[in-house]
Scaffold this motif. Structure first.
Motif, short mmCIF file in Angstrom:
data_model
loop_
_atom_site.label_atom_id
_atom_site.label_comp_id
_atom_site.label_asym_id
_atom_site.label_seq_id
_atom_site.Cartn_x
_atom_site.Cartn_y
_atom_site.Cartn_z
N ASP A 104 0.82 -0.96 -0.03
CA ASP A 104 0.04 -0.04 0.22
C ASP A 104 0.91 1.31 0.11
O ASP A 104 1.92 1.25 0.77
N LEU A 105 0.78 2.15 -0.69
CA LEU A 105 1.30 3.45 -0.82
C LEU A 105 1.55 4.08 0.43
O LEU A 105 2.40 4.87 0.71
N SER A 106 0.57 4.05 1.39
CA SER A 106 0.68 4.78 2.83
C SER A 106 1.41 3.93 3.81
O SER A 106 1.43 4.07 4.74
N ALA A 107 1.88 2.50 3.53
CA ALA A 107 2.38 1.76 4.25
C ALA A 107 4.07 1.95 4.61
O ALA A 107 4.37 2.53 3.60
N ASP A 108 4.54 1.41 5.52
CA ASP A 108 5.84 1.34 5.73
C ASP A 108 6.83 2.85 6.13
O ASP A 108 8.10 2.50 5.93
N PHE A 109 6.12 3.75 6.50
CA PHE A 109 6.95 4.96 6.61
C PHE A 109 7.34 4.62 8.07
O PHE A 109 6.68 4.95 9.22
N ARG A 110 8.70 5.00 8.13
CA ARG A 110 9.47 4.88 9.70
C ARG A 110 10.53 5.99 9.76
O ARG A 110 10.74 6.16 10.95
N LEU A 111 10.73 6.49 8.74
CA LEU A 111 11.88 7.44 8.61
C LEU A 111 11.12 8.86 8.51
O LEU A 111 10.34 9.16 7.57
N PHE A 112 11.22 9.68 9.52
CA PHE A 112 10.54 10.97 9.66
C PHE A 112 11.79 12.30 9.72
O PHE A 112 12.64 11.91 10.44
N GLY A 113 11.24 13.34 9.36
CA GLY A 113 12.22 14.43 9.51
C GLY A 113 11.82 15.01 10.87
O GLY A 113 10.93 14.47 11.76
N GLN A 114 12.39 16.24 11.15
CA GLN A 114 12.35 16.64 12.65
C GLN A 114 10.98 17.69 12.88
O GLN A 114 10.55 17.74 13.99
N GLY A 115 10.31 17.83 11.73
CA GLY A 115 9.00 18.39 11.64
C GLY A 115 9.25 19.98 11.70
O GLY A 115 10.27 20.54 12.15
N ILE A 116 8.00 20.42 11.14
CA ILE A 116 8.05 21.93 11.04
C ILE A 116 6.52 22.51 11.24
O ILE A 116 5.87 21.78 11.16
N GLN A 117 6.42 23.64 12.03
CA GLN A 117 5.22 24.14 12.56
C GLN A 117 4.36 25.13 11.29
O GLN A 117 5.12 25.66 10.76
N VAL A 118 3.16 24.67 11.23
CA VAL A 118 2.32 25.34 10.20
C VAL A 118 1.27 26.02 11.36
O VAL A 118 0.66 25.02 11.80
N THR A 119 0.85 27.15 11.31
CA THR A 119 0.03 27.83 12.42
C THR A 119 -1.06 28.43 11.47
O THR A 119 -0.49 29.50 10.88
N VAL A 120 -2.16 28.40 11.33
CA VAL A 120 -3.01 29.10 10.84
C VAL A 120 -4.16 29.82 11.53
O VAL A 120 -4.68 29.33 12.62
N SER A 121 -4.15 31.16 11.43
CA SER A 121 -4.79 31.95 12.18
C SER A 121 -5.97 32.71 11.85
O SER A 121 -5.90 32.72 10.21
#
Length: 124
Positions: free
Chosen positions: A106-123
């Motif tokens: 499945d295209l959505s499967a097997d993700f185990r490597l991630f970045g550190q993340g970045i914040q998106v804030t919508v006001s």
């Protein structure tokens, strides 16, 4: 060293646009499917979008379909997430993810490597 580094987040108003970028290093980018996840405070991490290694197969969650566009530039080892018409509920930390694409999985499967993340804030 394997790294995923996100950029492009920030504080915007509802209805605005942002483009997230993620540069992959230490892996063979052209063998990887790439994804974007997000996690809002108090909620579980959710899959937002995935692009296959060829770019032919793409997945969007129902909450972003029609507003977000995922793309990749193999020459730059970079995946993008163009986010238009942002809503308050899009506020979250966004994470880039990589996984070796396997035929039949499945295209959505097997993700185990991630970045550190970045914040998106919508006001409003």
């Amino acid at each position: 060293q394997v790294r995923l580094v996100e950029s492009g987040g920030g504080l915007v108003q509802a209805g605005d646009s942002l483009r997230l970028s993620c540069v992959s290093s230490g892996r063979t980018f052209t063998l990887d499917k790439m994804g974007w996840f997000r996690q809002a405070p108090g909620k579980e991490r959710e899959l937002v979008s995935v692009i296959s290694r060829t770019g032919f197969n793409i997945y969007y969650s129902n909450s972003v379909r029609g507003r977000f566009t995922i793309s990749r530039d193999d020459a730059l080892n970079t995946v993008y997430l163009q986010m238009n018409n942002l809503k308050l509920e899009d506020t979250a930390a966004y994470y880039c993810a990589a996984a070796r694409e396997v035929y039949g999985r499945d295209l959505s499967a097997d993700f185990r490597l991630f970045g550190q993340g970045i914040q998106v804030t919508v006001s409003s």
